[in-house]
Motif scaffolding. Structure first.
Motif, PDB file in Angstrom:
ATOM      1  N   VAL A 171     -16.786  27.079   4.977  1.00 52.87           N
ATOM      2  CA  VAL A 171     -16.515  27.104   3.537  1.00 52.87           C
ATOM      3  C   VAL A 171     -15.178  27.780   3.231  1.00 52.87           C
ATOM      4  CG1 VAL A 171     -17.329  27.974   1.307  1.00 52.87           C
ATOM      5  CG2 VAL A 171     -18.955  26.977   2.933  1.00 52.87           C
ATOM      6  N   PRO A 172     -14.848  28.926   3.860  1.00 54.96           N
ATOM      7  CA  PRO A 172     -13.558  29.559   3.556  1.00 54.96           C
ATOM      8  C   PRO A 172     -12.396  28.718   4.082  1.00 54.96           C
ATOM      9  CG  PRO A 172     -15.038  31.075   4.723  1.00 54.96           C
ATOM     10  CD  PRO A 172     -15.620  29.710   4.847  1.00 54.96           C
ATOM     11  N   PRO A 173     -11.224  28.829   3.473  1.00 54.30           N
ATOM     12  CA  PRO A 173     -10.021  28.231   4.061  1.00 54.30           C
ATOM     13  C   PRO A 173      -9.767  28.822   5.446  1.00 54.30           C
ATOM     14  CG  PRO A 173      -9.621  28.853   1.789  1.00 54.30           C
ATOM     15  CD  PRO A 173     -10.949  29.442   2.160  1.00 54.30           C
ATOM     16  N   VAL A 174      -9.321  27.969   6.361  1.00 50.27           N
ATOM     17  CA  VAL A 174      -9.047  28.376   7.733  1.00 50.27           C
ATOM     18  C   VAL A 174      -7.567  28.150   8.016  1.00 50.27           C
ATOM     19  CG1 VAL A 174      -9.598  28.014  10.165  1.00 50.27           C
ATOM     20  CG2 VAL A 174     -11.398  27.756   8.436  1.00 50.27           C
ATOM     21  N   LEU A 175      -6.863  29.234   8.338  1.00 48.41           N
ATOM     22  CA  LEU A 175      -5.427  29.174   8.632  1.00 48.41           C
ATOM     23  C   LEU A 175      -5.248  29.320  10.135  1.00 48.41           C
ATOM     24  CD1 LEU A 175      -5.589  29.831   5.594  1.00 48.41           C
ATOM     25  CD2 LEU A 175      -3.629  31.351   5.876  1.00 48.41           C
ATOM     26  N   ILE A 176      -4.594  28.347  10.753  1.00 50.67           N
ATOM     27  CA  ILE A 176      -4.382  28.336  12.194  1.00 50.67           C
ATOM     28  C   ILE A 176      -2.896  28.440  12.481  1.00 50.67           C
ATOM     29  CG2 ILE A 176      -4.773  27.082  14.343  1.00 50.67           C
ATOM     30  CD1 ILE A 176      -7.397  27.603  12.981  1.00 50.67           C
ATOM     31  N   LEU A 177      -2.506  29.379  13.352  1.00 51.19           N
ATOM     32  CA  LEU A 177      -1.109  29.553  13.732  1.00 51.19           C
ATOM     33  C   LEU A 177      -0.990  29.536  15.245  1.00 51.19           C
ATOM     34  CD1 LEU A 177      -1.838  31.790  11.222  1.00 51.19           C
ATOM     35  CD2 LEU A 177       0.658  31.685  11.108  1.00 51.19           C
ATOM     36  N   THR A 178      -0.005  28.790  15.737  1.00 50.35           N
ATOM     37  CA  THR A 178       0.209  28.643  17.173  1.00 50.35           C
ATOM     38  C   THR A 178       1.701  28.733  17.473  1.00 50.35           C
ATOM     39  OG1 THR A 178      -1.707  27.170  17.401  1.00 50.35           O
ATOM     40  CG2 THR A 178      -0.088  27.119  19.173  1.00 50.35           C
ATOM     41  N   ALA A 218       6.674  40.189  12.417  1.00 42.76           N
ATOM     42  CA  ALA A 218       7.181  39.930  11.070  1.00 42.76           C
ATOM     43  C   ALA A 218       7.178  38.435  10.763  1.00 42.76           C
ATOM     44  CB  ALA A 218       8.585  40.503  10.913  1.00 42.76           C
ATOM     45  N   ALA A 219       7.567  37.612  11.743  1.00 44.71           N
ATOM     46  CA  ALA A 219       7.548  36.154  11.548  1.00 44.71           C
ATOM     47  C   ALA A 219       6.124  35.660  11.337  1.00 44.71           C
ATOM     48  CB  ALA A 219       8.190  35.457  12.739  1.00 44.71           C
ATOM     49  N   CYS A 220       5.168  36.244  12.052  1.00 44.99           N
ATOM     50  CA  CYS A 220       3.770  35.863  11.867  1.00 44.99           C
ATOM     51  C   CYS A 220       3.291  36.225  10.462  1.00 44.99           C
ATOM     52  CB  CYS A 220       2.897  36.551  12.912  1.00 44.99           C
ATOM     53  SG  CYS A 220       3.190  35.987  14.609  1.00 44.99           S
ATOM     54  N   ALA A 221       3.683  37.402   9.989  1.00 45.46           N
ATOM     55  CA  ALA A 221       3.303  37.814   8.641  1.00 45.46           C
ATOM     56  C   ALA A 221       3.913  36.885   7.595  1.00 45.46           C
ATOM     57  CB  ALA A 221       3.747  39.255   8.403  1.00 45.46           C
ATOM     58  N   GLN A 222       5.185  36.546   7.763  1.00 47.01           N
ATOM     59  CA  GLN A 222       5.840  35.648   6.814  1.00 47.01           C
ATOM     60  C   GLN A 222       5.167  34.284   6.789  1.00 47.01           C
ATOM     61  OE1 GLN A 222       9.877  35.757   8.227  1.00 47.01           O
ATOM     62  NE2 GLN A 222      10.156  37.902   7.617  1.00 47.01           N
ATOM     63  N   ALA A 223       4.755  33.804   7.964  1.00 45.90           N
ATOM     64  CA  ALA A 223       4.089  32.506   8.043  1.00 45.90           C
ATOM     65  C   ALA A 223       2.756  32.523   7.301  1.00 45.90           C
ATOM     66  CB  ALA A 223       3.892  32.109   9.500  1.00 45.90           C
ATOM     67  N   VAL A 224       1.999  33.601   7.452  1.00 41.41           N
ATOM     68  CA  VAL A 224       0.712  33.693   6.774  1.00 41.41           C
ATOM     69  C   VAL A 224       0.908  33.743   5.261  1.00 41.41           C
ATOM     70  CG1 VAL A 224      -1.250  35.228   6.349  1.00 41.41           C
ATOM     71  CG2 VAL A 224      -0.584  34.665   8.694  1.00 41.41           C
ATOM     72  N   VAL A 225       1.881  34.508   4.800  1.00 42.34           N
ATOM     73  CA  VAL A 225       2.150  34.572   3.358  1.00 42.34           C
ATOM     74  C   VAL A 225       2.549  33.192   2.824  1.00 42.34           C
ATOM     75  CG1 VAL A 225       3.653  35.541   1.576  1.00 42.34           C
ATOM     76  CG2 VAL A 225       2.716  37.023   3.369  1.00 42.34           C
ATOM     77  N   ALA A 226       3.375  32.472   3.577  1.00 40.30           N
ATOM     78  CA  ALA A 226       3.774  31.130   3.165  1.00 40.30           C
ATOM     79  C   ALA A 226       2.569  30.195   3.099  1.00 40.30           C
ATOM     80  CB  ALA A 226       4.827  30.577   4.119  1.00 40.30           C
ATOM     81  N   MET A 227       1.654  30.320   4.039  1.00 37.61           N
ATOM     82  CA  MET A 227       0.443  29.500   4.018  1.00 37.61           C
ATOM     83  C   MET A 227      -0.442  29.872   2.836  1.00 37.61           C
ATOM     84  SD  MET A 227      -0.364  29.504   8.121  1.00 37.61           S
ATOM     85  CE  MET A 227      -1.564  28.163   8.223  1.00 37.61           C
ATOM     86  N   GLU A 228      -0.538  31.163   2.553  1.00 48.10           N
ATOM     87  CA  GLU A 228      -1.308  31.612   1.395  1.00 48.10           C
ATOM     88  C   GLU A 228      -0.765  31.019   0.104  1.00 48.10           C
ATOM     89  OE1 GLU A 228      -3.952  33.987   0.375  1.00 48.10           O
ATOM     90  OE2 GLU A 228      -4.546  33.076   2.265  1.00 48.10           O
ATOM     91  N   ASP A 229       0.547  30.892   0.023  1.00 46.54           N
ATOM     92  CA  ASP A 229       1.162  30.358  -1.191  1.00 46.54           C
ATOM     93  C   ASP A 229       0.745  28.920  -1.467  1.00 46.54           C
ATOM     94  OD1 ASP A 229       2.437  32.699  -1.900  1.00 46.54           O
ATOM     95  OD2 ASP A 229       4.332  32.202  -0.896  1.00 46.54           O
ATOM     96  N   THR A 230       0.324  28.195  -0.425  1.00 47.35           N
ATOM     97  CA  THR A 230      -0.092  26.801  -0.640  1.00 47.35           C
ATOM     98  C   THR A 230      -1.412  26.717  -1.387  1.00 47.35           C
ATOM     99  OG1 THR A 230      -1.330  26.582   1.453  1.00 47.35           O
ATOM    100  CG2 THR A 230       1.053  26.151   1.518  1.00 47.35           C
ATOM    101  N   PHE A 231      -2.128  27.847  -1.494  1.00 48.66           N
ATOM    102  CA  PHE A 231      -3.393  27.849  -2.242  1.00 48.66           C
ATOM    103  C   PHE A 231      -3.187  28.234  -3.709  1.00 48.66           C
ATOM    104  CE2 PHE A 231      -4.726  28.696   2.172  1.00 48.66           C
ATOM    105  CZ  PHE A 231      -5.623  27.656   2.347  1.00 48.66           C
ATOM    106  N   ARG A 232      -1.953  28.524  -4.080  1.00 49.45           N
ATOM    107  CA  ARG A 232      -1.668  28.970  -5.445  1.00 49.45           C
ATOM    108  C   ARG A 232      -1.385  27.797  -6.366  1.00 49.45           C
ATOM    109  NH1 ARG A 232      -3.041  34.425  -5.900  1.00 49.45           N
ATOM    110  NH2 ARG A 232      -3.227  35.068  -3.740  1.00 49.45           N
TER     111      ARG A 232
END
Length: 232
Positions: A171-178, A218-232
């Protein structure tokens, strides 16, 4: 802002093989997550089912964040979690490749005979990022600290059934980073995990490998924030 929402939630952390919660430290520091919000889960049980209570009891409104073997454990319970987000780094949602069995047993044997740092040090791939020597030293220190868990982690890795079905019911959004240079869990595996989830997102991390969290937090953090923005 997306980052404020991330900062105001507890983070339930599942590290990888021979890793402690410190594998997430630089990443969470970059996001500004308070130490009191970080809830590491030790991978000390040999069965996937043994983690259900620990995860479900802490998941409501939280962010479940896993790396490698920890990401695999989280993925297997994705359909039981009432989390705000599930964030997985370096995940393989399929059953373990039988060709890896001998190597996993060899690693476990060497860890018990030589210690975590010596055993892992001979097997670590070249690390990327700006400070690979420091990342390597930190990984080896974690390997020594978690050496007593290697037998449980080996059994866990070898016997997992595969998480695609659980992800398909998440049910929750799932963010995958590789990491784009990850040879241990290639991008196709992360893409399959994201595609299985009803609300999945996949992000490739350029010029980083399996240990992207340590190579460039830091790049991983930026990527997660960018992915979060897609839910806005």
């Amino acid at each position: 802002m997306a980052i404020d929402d991330l900062r105001n939630r507890d983070w339930v952390l599942l590290p990888g093989t021979l890793c402690t919660g410190d594998v997430f430290r630089g990443f969470l520091d970059a996001l500004g997550i308070a130490a009191a919000r970080r809830k590491p889960v030790s991978l000390c049980h040999p069965e996937i089912a043994a983690y259900q209570t620990a995860l479900t009891s802490q998941s409501e409104g939280s962010i479940i964040c896993g790396f490698s073997l920890g990401a695999i454990v989280a993925a297997h319970h994705a359909d039981r979690l009432s989390a705000h987000r599930i964030i997985l780094f370096g995940v393989n949602p399929f059953p373990d490749d039988p060709a890896k069995e001998a190597g996993r047993h060899d690693l476990a044997r060497d860890v018990m005979a030589m210690g975590g740092a010596s055993a892992l040090g001979a097997r670590l791939p070249p690390l990327l990022g700006a400070t690979p020597d420091q990342a390597r030293a930190d990984l080896l220190a974690m390997a020594d600290a978690t050496a007593p868990e290697i037998e449980a982690q080996t059994h866990l890795a070898l016997t997992r059934p595969g998480a695609i079905a659980a992800l398909s019911r998440a049910v929750p959004p799932v963010l995958i980073l590789t990491g784009a240079e990850d040879r241990m869990t290639p991008a196709a595996q992360g893409q399959a995990a994201a595609e299985a989830a009803p609300c999945g997102r996949f992000r490739l991390l350029p010029q980083l490998g399996h240990y992207a969290l340590m190579e460039d937090p830091a790049a991983c953090a930026q990527a997660v924030v960018a992915m979060e923005d897609t839910f806005r």
